[in-house]
Motif scaffolding. Structure first.
Motif, short mmCIF file in Angstrom:
data_model
loop_
_atom_site.label_atom_id
_atom_site.label_comp_id
_atom_site.label_asym_id
_atom_site.label_seq_id
_atom_site.Cartn_x
_atom_site.Cartn_y
_atom_site.Cartn_z
N GLY A 1 0.74 -15.32 0.30
CA GLY A 1 2.11 -14.90 0.05
C GLY A 1 2.38 -13.43 0.29
N MET A 2 1.39 -12.71 0.78
CA MET A 2 1.52 -11.25 0.94
C MET A 2 1.32 -10.85 2.41
SD MET A 2 1.98 -10.29 -2.23
CE MET A 2 1.72 -8.55 -2.18
N GLU A 3 2.41 -10.61 3.09
CA GLU A 3 2.34 -10.26 4.51
C GLU A 3 1.69 -8.89 4.73
OE1 GLU A 3 5.33 -9.51 8.26
OE2 GLU A 3 6.03 -10.71 6.58
N GLY A 4 0.70 -8.87 5.59
CA GLY A 4 0.08 -7.61 5.98
C GLY A 4 -1.07 -7.15 5.10
N TRP A 5 -1.22 -7.75 3.93
CA TRP A 5 -2.32 -7.36 3.04
C TRP A 5 -3.59 -8.08 3.47
CZ3 TRP A 5 -2.26 -3.54 -0.52
CH2 TRP A 5 -1.01 -3.02 -0.85
N LYS B 1 -1.51 -1.27 5.70
CA LYS B 1 -1.07 -0.06 6.40
C LYS B 1 0.45 -0.13 6.56
CE LYS B 1 -5.38 0.31 8.80
NZ LYS B 1 -6.06 1.41 9.31
N TYR B 2 1.10 0.97 6.23
CA TYR B 2 2.55 1.09 6.36
C TYR B 2 2.84 2.17 7.40
CZ TYR B 2 2.78 -1.30 1.79
OH TYR B 2 2.66 -2.19 0.74
N VAL C 1 0.50 5.28 6.44
CA VAL C 1 0.00 5.35 5.06
C VAL C 1 -0.78 4.07 4.78
CG1 VAL C 1 0.64 5.43 2.61
CG2 VAL C 1 1.93 6.79 4.28
N THR C 2 -2.02 4.23 4.33
CA THR C 2 -2.85 3.09 3.98
C THR C 2 -3.02 3.05 2.46
OG1 THR C 2 -4.06 3.31 6.06
CG2 THR C 2 -5.09 1.96 4.33
N VAL C 3 -2.80 1.88 1.88
CA VAL C 3 -2.93 1.69 0.44
C VAL C 3 -4.04 0.66 0.22
CG1 VAL C 3 -1.77 0.94 -1.67
CG2 VAL C 3 -0.48 2.18 0.08
N LYS C 4 -4.95 0.98 -0.69
CA LYS C 4 -6.06 0.08 -1.02
C LYS C 4 -6.15 0.02 -2.54
CE LYS C 4 -10.71 0.98 -0.42
NZ LYS C 4 -11.93 1.30 0.32
#
Length: 97
Positions: free
Chosen positions: A14-18, A29-30, A65-68
């Motif tokens: 259900g989480m696009e791109g994750w 990544k955004y 921007v990368t979020v982990k």
């Protein structure tokens, strides 16, 4: 509480791109129009993270921007990680408009 493999896969669908990283993190990544827009995004998600007392790793590479995120205490992923990921995506969508 740490998610089971089945729960984890259900959330990821259900989480696009994750993406799952090292079976312990989720990361996304955004991309932004310019550097300062990315900085504003980081400021906004940092405030959300601080309010939840749950802090991601954030990397800023010019307009990317990368979020982990993961849960240290649970030694893996929890529902909170996915709730915050969804909030980060909502911030991103609002900034694109």
């Amino acid at each position: 509480m740490r998610l089971t493999e089945e729960e984890l896969q259900a959330f990821l669908r259900g989480m696009e791109g994750w993406k799952l990283v090292e079976e312990r993190w989720i990361a996304k990544k955004y991309r932004f129009q310019d550097y300062l827009q990315g900085i504003e995004f980081v400021r906004r998600i940092a405030a959300i993270s601080e309010e939840a007392n749950h802090h991601p790793f954030i990397s800023i590479d010019y307009k990317l921007v990368t979020v982990k995120i993961s849960s240290w205490r649970a030694k893996g992923l929890t529902k909170l990680d996915f709730e915050l990921a969804k909030k980060y995506d909502e911030v991103y969508e609002k900034m694109k408009d």
